[in-house]
Design a protein around this motif. Structure first.
Motif, PDB file in Angstrom:
ATOM      1  N   GLN A 114      -0.474  14.630 -10.342  1.00 14.62           N
ATOM      2  CA  GLN A 114       0.643  14.350 -11.235  1.00 14.62           C
ATOM      3  C   GLN A 114       0.469  13.011 -11.956  1.00 14.62           C
ATOM      4  N   PHE A 115      -0.381  12.142 -11.393  1.00 13.95           N
ATOM      5  CA  PHE A 115      -0.579  10.845 -12.047  1.00 13.95           C
ATOM      6  C   PHE A 115      -1.755  10.879 -13.016  1.00 13.95           C
ATOM      7  N   LEU A 116      -2.463  12.001 -12.979  1.00 12.45           N
ATOM      8  CA  LEU A 116      -3.707  12.080 -13.724  1.00 12.45           C
ATOM      9  C   LEU A 116      -3.513  11.702 -15.183  1.00 12.45           C
ATOM     10  N   GLY A 117      -2.471  12.252 -15.769  1.00 14.44           N
ATOM     11  CA  GLY A 117      -2.220  11.979 -17.171  1.00 14.44           C
ATOM     12  C   GLY A 117      -1.998  10.506 -17.433  1.00 14.44           C
ATOM     13  N   ARG A 118      -1.478   9.817 -16.411  1.00 21.05           N
ATOM     14  CA  ARG A 118      -1.137   8.414 -16.611  1.00 21.05           C
ATOM     15  C   ARG A 118      -2.272   7.470 -16.212  1.00 21.05           C
ATOM     16  N   ILE A 119      -3.233   7.968 -15.437  1.00 22.65           N
ATOM     17  CA  ILE A 119      -4.364   7.106 -15.113  1.00 22.65           C
ATOM     18  C   ILE A 119      -5.108   6.886 -16.416  1.00 22.65           C
ATOM     19  N   SER A 120      -5.179   5.638 -16.821  1.00 20.42           N
ATOM     20  CA  SER A 120      -5.724   5.457 -18.160  1.00 20.42           C
ATOM     21  C   SER A 120      -7.167   5.916 -18.190  1.00 20.42           C
ATOM     22  N   LYS A 121      -7.430   6.718 -19.167  1.00 16.57           N
ATOM     23  CA  LYS A 121      -8.761   7.236 -19.370  1.00 16.57           C
ATOM     24  C   LYS A 121      -9.557   6.086 -19.948  1.00 16.57           C
ATOM     25  N   PRO A 122     -10.771   5.860 -19.449  1.00 13.37           N
ATOM     26  CA  PRO A 122     -11.535   4.781 -20.052  1.00 13.37           C
ATOM     27  C   PRO A 122     -11.647   5.009 -21.556  1.00 13.37           C
ATOM     28  N   GLY A 158       6.334  -8.904 -14.649  1.00  8.56           N
ATOM     29  CA  GLY A 158       5.340  -9.784 -15.261  1.00  8.56           C
ATOM     30  C   GLY A 158       3.903  -9.455 -14.882  1.00  8.56           C
ATOM     31  N   GLU A 159       3.710  -8.307 -14.211  1.00  2.80           N
ATOM     32  CA  GLU A 159       2.343  -7.966 -13.811  1.00  2.80           C
ATOM     33  C   GLU A 159       1.588  -7.233 -14.912  1.00  2.80           C
ATOM     34  N   GLY A 160       2.321  -6.599 -15.793  1.00  2.00           N
ATOM     35  CA  GLY A 160       1.667  -5.831 -16.844  1.00  2.00           C
ATOM     36  C   GLY A 160       1.220  -4.454 -16.375  1.00  2.00           C
ATOM     37  N   VAL A 161       1.180  -4.289 -15.042  1.00  2.00           N
ATOM     38  CA  VAL A 161       0.779  -2.991 -14.484  1.00  2.00           C
ATOM     39  C   VAL A 161       1.727  -2.642 -13.346  1.00  2.00           C
ATOM     40  N   VAL A 162       1.851  -1.388 -13.045  1.00  2.00           N
ATOM     41  CA  VAL A 162       2.595  -0.980 -11.854  1.00  2.00           C
ATOM     42  C   VAL A 162       1.652  -0.252 -10.914  1.00  2.00           C
ATOM     43  N   LYS A 163       1.882  -0.465  -9.632  1.00  2.00           N
ATOM     44  CA  LYS A 163       0.961   0.085  -8.637  1.00  2.00           C
ATOM     45  C   LYS A 163       1.481   1.424  -8.115  1.00  2.00           C
ATOM     46  N   ILE A 164       0.630   2.400  -8.046  1.00  2.00           N
ATOM     47  CA  ILE A 164       0.985   3.683  -7.442  1.00  2.00           C
ATOM     48  C   ILE A 164       0.139   3.824  -6.183  1.00  2.00           C
ATOM     49  N   GLU A 165       0.810   4.011  -5.057  1.00  2.00           N
ATOM     50  CA  GLU A 165       0.031   4.148  -3.830  1.00  2.00           C
ATOM     51  C   GLU A 165      -0.420   5.580  -3.668  1.00  2.00           C
ATOM     52  N   MET A 166      -1.696   5.738  -3.382  1.00  2.00           N
ATOM     53  CA  MET A 166      -2.251   7.075  -3.237  1.00  2.00           C
ATOM     54  C   MET A 166      -2.634   7.296  -1.787  1.00  2.00           C
ATOM     55  N   MET A 185      -6.891   7.467  -0.827  1.00  2.00           N
ATOM     56  CA  MET A 185      -7.791   6.782  -1.751  1.00  2.00           C
ATOM     57  C   MET A 185      -7.161   5.475  -2.194  1.00  2.00           C
ATOM     58  N   ALA A 186      -7.924   4.690  -2.947  1.00  2.00           N
ATOM     59  CA  ALA A 186      -7.441   3.380  -3.356  1.00  2.00           C
ATOM     60  C   ALA A 186      -6.208   3.511  -4.241  1.00  2.00           C
ATOM     61  N   ASP A 187      -5.336   2.496  -4.177  1.00  2.00           N
ATOM     62  CA  ASP A 187      -4.160   2.487  -5.037  1.00  2.00           C
ATOM     63  C   ASP A 187      -4.605   2.554  -6.491  1.00  2.00           C
ATOM     64  N   ILE A 188      -3.699   3.085  -7.287  1.00  2.00           N
ATOM     65  CA  ILE A 188      -4.030   3.179  -8.709  1.00  2.00           C
ATOM     66  C   ILE A 188      -3.064   2.288  -9.485  1.00  2.00           C
ATOM     67  N   TYR A 189      -3.569   1.537 -10.424  1.00  2.00           N
ATOM     68  CA  TYR A 189      -2.725   0.678 -11.250  1.00  2.00           C
ATOM     69  C   TYR A 189      -2.561   1.301 -12.622  1.00  2.00           C
ATOM     70  N   LEU A 190      -1.305   1.401 -13.053  1.00  2.00           N
ATOM     71  CA  LEU A 190      -1.039   1.977 -14.359  1.00  2.00           C
ATOM     72  C   LEU A 190      -0.413   0.916 -15.249  1.00  2.00           C
ATOM     73  N   THR A 191      -0.760   0.940 -16.515  1.00  2.00           N
ATOM     74  CA  THR A 191      -0.187  -0.011 -17.456  1.00  2.00           C
ATOM     75  C   THR A 191       1.323   0.186 -17.524  1.00  2.00           C
ATOM     76  N   CYS A 192       2.067  -0.929 -17.507  1.00  2.00           N
ATOM     77  CA  CYS A 192       3.524  -0.858 -17.545  1.00  2.00           C
ATOM     78  C   CYS A 192       3.966  -0.222 -18.866  1.00  2.00           C
ATOM     79  N   GLU A 193       4.844   0.760 -18.782  1.00  2.00           N
ATOM     80  CA  GLU A 193       5.238   1.468 -19.991  1.00  2.00           C
ATOM     81  C   GLU A 193       6.268   0.687 -20.799  1.00  2.00           C
ATOM     82  N   GLU A 194       6.968  -0.231 -20.106  1.00  2.00           N
ATOM     83  CA  GLU A 194       8.031  -1.001 -20.749  1.00  2.00           C
ATOM     84  C   GLU A 194       7.447  -2.033 -21.733  1.00  2.00           C
ATOM     85  N   CYS A 195       6.480  -2.829 -21.242  1.00  2.00           N
ATOM     86  CA  CYS A 195       5.952  -3.921 -22.081  1.00  2.00           C
ATOM     87  C   CYS A 195       4.556  -3.608 -22.605  1.00  2.00           C
TER      88      CYS A 195
END
Ligand code: ADP
Ligand code: ADP
Ligand code: ZN
Ligand code: ZN
Length: 937
Positions: free
Chosen positions: A72-80, A732-740, A743-753
């Motif tokens: 479900q997070f796939l779409g949000r994991i930023s594609k390189p 103020g992090e610019g990213v939000v952390k999603i715990e998986m 596997m390693a946590d995934i960081y997604l770019t904050c959608e607000e800022c």
């Protein structure tokens, strides 16, 4: 360079238009199933290509194949940021960092060897009773039937079981038996008919057994099945116990069976995987709760100086007027039992030490002494005294293996799992290779043994045979843990994967680079694509293909500047890497070596493998500590020198490694700093400019801009650490952390800022056309240009410039001001710390700086810069001690201390002390040959 439109995705990984970080619309076709080395100056974009593009995409596709939760997070994991990648295989990254995430991780667990050993012991381990030394077994109906059928034919026998006497009267129980159809019992060995004795008096003390069946042994199928039924009934009525009594001639033979797992009146636990898991409360040692250590009396604290004899006061707690009577008693009576009171403690035999601790009829030992203190611990002075000798010691119950004690009752070929994990890997490898099993066990163990021996073999192959499986991962040197990861990858036998490694040569002495290369080649030959980011010449030479990213760092890099073989590279006259490799450009030798008078000396170093050595560290010079991996460099510098000096200036809670005493001019040192590769901050809140305190000035600069003044924004408003101007969605992090899971946590770019970290209105404040987020996005080099635009820069700008310049000087110009600390490499973090001290300029205080492999992540070109910063530190009056393998740095030293000759027990001695020129004449040093070619031409 290969034309990517012509390349076949079956043979190449094809990347088109990569724009990650500084990558400049880069396209490249990387051959599959080859050993490929990516090189280029620091910050040119090697990691951006290897990790942030290739590995990230490999992972992303892997997530896609996972659970729906992950998907479900796939779409949000930023594609390189890349147009396309074709021909990519599942990606595996081998990290160079010591895995400190799990404090309980050991060499055994991290290599998965322990996982397989647990399974092996759970499946074919035999529980041996410590009382009789016999195997503990649960008897089955078949076992009993087999026993009976082995008795000679026509023999009479009885199948009986104990009568479990319940609270109710015996009489009632007997009548129930009658109703169930049983007619006879054994009372104290005598057969009785139940109906005749039921009404007589019954003594509760007497042993009553139920006779389930009486048979004459026949080997026909009818008798066989009758026996089977009867045994089953016996086990049922007797609550898993039964007994066979046979009458062979004159003799009455009785054999007891139990379906319980017991022997010698002890109930044992049946081996299972959890039984051998120290991470599990069931398997963990009860005494230390699975930590492997307990707080107890620490021998090293009681006998701090092992060079002393008992007579000279080796026993610290027996010094002083009041306590010396304990020592005197031993000294006066020592003749009686031949105790060498004038011999240094380290020279005492195991038995003599034991006597000192346990005592005998002539004197009270140390154990008694501490018992005495404990008994009196209601008095404060005794309590204080006790605490001085208490420390973390290996748990006596599990010997540090953290496993419950009875786990060691389970054996294979006479060895328990605790024996195995306490022996050096090269021995356990031999053990498993030569293991002798019966056919049945062999079949079960076949696959497990293959996994175990494979991995142990690889560990031995990469030169780690001296480690034990029980060794904590967190205590390994960088080089050791790196090679463990490599060996693990080899052991897992995955084929068709893409392995990406980041400078695997780190921590490795040049002597051992060829081994590393062999392992990399093996990984490739298994059918994998091996992609290595590397600066080390030997590895570059071994590559099937070299990819050079450059030409320079940051915005001046990000291009594919070369692709081809080593020979082709050498002929590329334009290429910066080639210029160093062909010595067109060289890191110059220092004009002269600094001479020294002052020094710090540490005597009697014996931490870990150090062989009671005395070492002099010169002051006001650049001193290099060299030697092969595991030789003892870290033990000497980081475990002894650093804490010993740190303690003089207060603070430092960690234990100092074992040494005797500190001498020399250590008082001339006002402070000691370890400039290590630990991150400068764990969160995305710290970054290069916050660390060197330039961000304070930058925030003030924004706060004095007219729009900020008009709206009343204070400097704090431009901080992302406190609420106010920062984006609150991501704090103020610019990213939000999603715990998986898994596997390693995934960081997604904050959608607000959008990752800008600040609120819209804050970003409206500009300085020379740039807002605070823009400034944080600049590289250091660009920022220096930006802030120095105006000739008449105000003092605030000057302050900013001066601090940024110190970062530029250590070769960090390519890093962005706001680049999160957690995205910086270890080498970068180390250089930022160095910059911080350089930015302080001249102080009256002389410091000692310790560096651990500062060339990590550095191209020849950057090493040149780094050496200049070292020299400026020394000219400011400081001293530098460096642990390093890089020949370019070693050749630039004023003084070299070479430790060796080998790793582990075969190391720990001083091989050489002196200048690089003198090292060349040393025949025993493994370092000398690698310096020779650097100095001789
Ligand atoms: P190399 O591996 O060659 O040393 P990198 O690929 O790490 O270089 O860095 C290339 C450029 O990209 C540098 O200017 C660096 O500052 C920048 N960079 C690296 N990582 C990040 C990141 N996570 N966020 C923003 N910029 C980055
Ligand atoms: P180097 O820095 O030269 O690579 P180290 O000083 O890290 O070497 O290690 C020297 C020896 O001491 C090696 O055999 C290593 O395995 C051992 N050693 C290091 N730390 C520990 C520890 N915490 N516990 C047990 N042995 C250790
Ligand atoms: Zn324990
Ligand atoms: Zn945000």
């Amino acid at each position: 360079m290969r034309d990517i439109t012509q390349a076949d995705p079956k043979k190449y990984i094809i990347i088109k238009g990569a724009k990650v970080h500084n990558l400049n619309n880069l396209s490249v076709a990387i051959p599959r199933n080859k050993l490929v080395v990516i090189t280029g100056v620091s910050g040119s974009g090697k990691s951006s290509l290897a990790f942030d593009t290739l590995y990230a995409e490999g992972q992303r596709r892997y997530v896609g194949s996972l659970s729906s939760y992950a998907r479900q997070f796939l779409g949000r994991i930023s594609k390189p940021e890349v147009e396309y990648i074709k021909g990519i295989a599942p990606a595996i990254a081998i990290e160079q960092k010591v895995n400190t995430k799990n404090p309980r991780s050991t060499v055994g667990t991290s290599t998965e060897i322990y996982e397989y050993i647990k399974l092996l012991y759970a499946r074919i381990g035999k529980t041996i009773s410590p009382i009789s030394g016999e195997e503990v077994k649960r008897d089955s109906v078949t076992d009993v039937v087999d026993y009976i059928l082995n008795i000679a034919e026509n023999t009479k026998a009885m199948i009986v079981c104990p009568l479990a006497i319940k609270n109710r009267e015996i009489k009632k129980q007997l009548s129930v038996l009658l109703q169930q159809g049983f007619s006879r019992v054994l009372i104290d060995g005598k057969t009785e008919r139940i109906d005749t004795i039921i009404n007589t008096h019954h003594d509760k003390e007497k042993e009553i057994k139920i006779i389930i069946d009486r048979i004459v042994i026949k080997k026909d199928s009818d008798t066989e099945s009758r026996i089977g039924d009867s045994v089953q009934t016996a086990f049922y009525e007797g609550k898993d116990y039964c007994e066979i009594i046979s009458f062979e001639g004159e003799e009455t033979i009785s054999k007891k069976f139990s379906a319980h797992f017991e022997k010698d009146q002890i109930k044992f636990e049946e081996p299972s995987v959890n039984f051998f898991s120290f991470n599990n409360p069931y398997g963990a040692c009860k005494k230390c709760e699975g930590y492997g250590s307990v707080v107890g009396i620490d021998e090293n604290l009681v006998i701090p100086d092992k060079n002393k004899s008992i007579y000279e006061g080796a026993v610290a707690c027996w010094r002083g007027e009041k306590m010396s009577k304990w020592k005197d008693l031993l000294i006066m009576n020592a003749m009686e039992f031949d105790f060498p009171i004038h011999r240094p403690y380290y020279d005492l035999s195991e038995q003599e030490r034991d006597t000192l601790w346990k005592g005998n009829k002539y004197f009270n030992g140390l154990d008694d002494f501490f018992k005495h203190l404990e008994a009196k611990s209601y008095k404060i002075q005794y309590r204080v005294m006790l605490s001085r000798y208490r420390g973390k010691t290996t748990c006596p119950a599990c010997k540090g293996t953290r496993l419950r004690k009875d786990a060691s009752f389970v054996k294979i070929n006479n060895k328990s799992i605790t024996d195995i994990i306490l022996m050096p890997v090269k021995e356990s490898y031999q053990f498993f290779k030569k293991i002798a099993l019966n056919e049945h066990d062999k079949e079960i163990a076949k696959r497990l043994l293959k996994e175990i021996t494979n991995r142990l073999e690889f560990l031995t192959e990469v030169g780690l045979g001296y480690l034990t499986l029980n060794r904590l991962s967190s205590s390994l040197s960088g080089g050791e843990s790196q090679r463990i990861n490599l060996a693990t990858s080899l052991g897992s036998n995955l084929v068709g994967s893409m392995y990406i490694l980041d400078e695997p040569s780190i921590g490795l002495h040049p002597r051992d680079t060829y081994r590393l290369v062999k392992v990399l080649e093996k990984l490739r030959d298994l059918g994998n694509t091996v992609i290595v980011v590397e600066h080390e010449e030997e590895v570059i030479k071994a590559a099937d293909e070299i990819i050079d990213i450059g030409p320079f760092a940051g915005t001046h890099g990000g291009n594919l500047v070369f692709q081809g073989t080593f020979d082709e590279l050498k002929n590329d006259t334009e290429n910066l890497t080639a210029k160093y490799l062909t010595k067109q450009i060289e890191i110059p030798l220092p004009e002269k070596r600094r001479r020294w008078n002052d020094f710090i000396e540490i005597k009697g170093c014996s931490e870990n493998n150090l062989k009671n050595i005395d070492v002099k560290f010169p002051l006001n010079t650049m001193t290099l500590v060299t030697g092969v991996s595991g030789s003892g460099k870290t033990s000497l510098v980081k475990k002894i020198l650093y804490p010993a000096l740190k303690k003089i200036h207060g603070g430092y809670g960690e234990k100092t490694g074992k040494f005797d005493r500190l001498c020399g001019e250590y008082e001339k040192i006002a402070f000691v700093e370890m400039i290590d590769q630990n991150p400068i901050g764990k969160s995305s809140r710290s970054n290069p400019v916050t660390y060197i305190k330039a961000f304070d000035d930058i925030r003030e600069l924004f706060a004095v801009q007219s729009l900020a003044k008009l709206r009343g924004y204070k400097p704090g408003f431009f901080s992302f650490n406190v609420p106010g101007g920062r984006c609150e969605e991501c704090q103020g992090e610019g990213v939000v952390k999603i715990e998986m899971q898994f596997m390693a946590d995934i960081y997604l770019t904050c959608e607000e800022c959008n990752g800008k970290r600040f609120k819209e209105e804050v970003l409206e404040v500009e300085y020379k056309g740039k807002n605070i987020a823009d400034v944080l996005e600049m590289t250091i080099s660009d920022a220096i240009l930006f802030f120095s635009k105006e000739k008449t820069a105000a003092t605030r700008e000057k302050r900013i410039l001066q601090k940024l310049q110190s970062l530029e000087d250590v070769g960090m110009g390519y890093v962005k001001l706001g680049q999160s600390a957690n995205t910086l490499s270890g080498g970068e973090a180390q250089r930022i710390k160095l910059a911080f001290f350089l930015s302080k300029g001249n102080t009256s205080k002389q410091g000692l700086f310790i560096f651990d492999e500062p060339t990590t992540g550095l191209h020849f070109h950057d090493i040149n810069k780094l050496l200049k910063s070292f020299n400026s530190l020394i000219s400011l009056g400081h001293s530098i001690i460096i642990i390093e393998h890089n020949p370019e740095v070693i050749k630039s030293a004023d003084w070299i201390i070479d430790i060796g000759p080998n790793g582990g027990d075969e190391g720990g001695d001083i091989i050489f002390e002196g200048t690089p020129e003198d090292l060349l004449h040393n025949k025993n040093s493994f370092t000398a040959p690698f310096i020779k070619e650097k100095i001789n031409n």
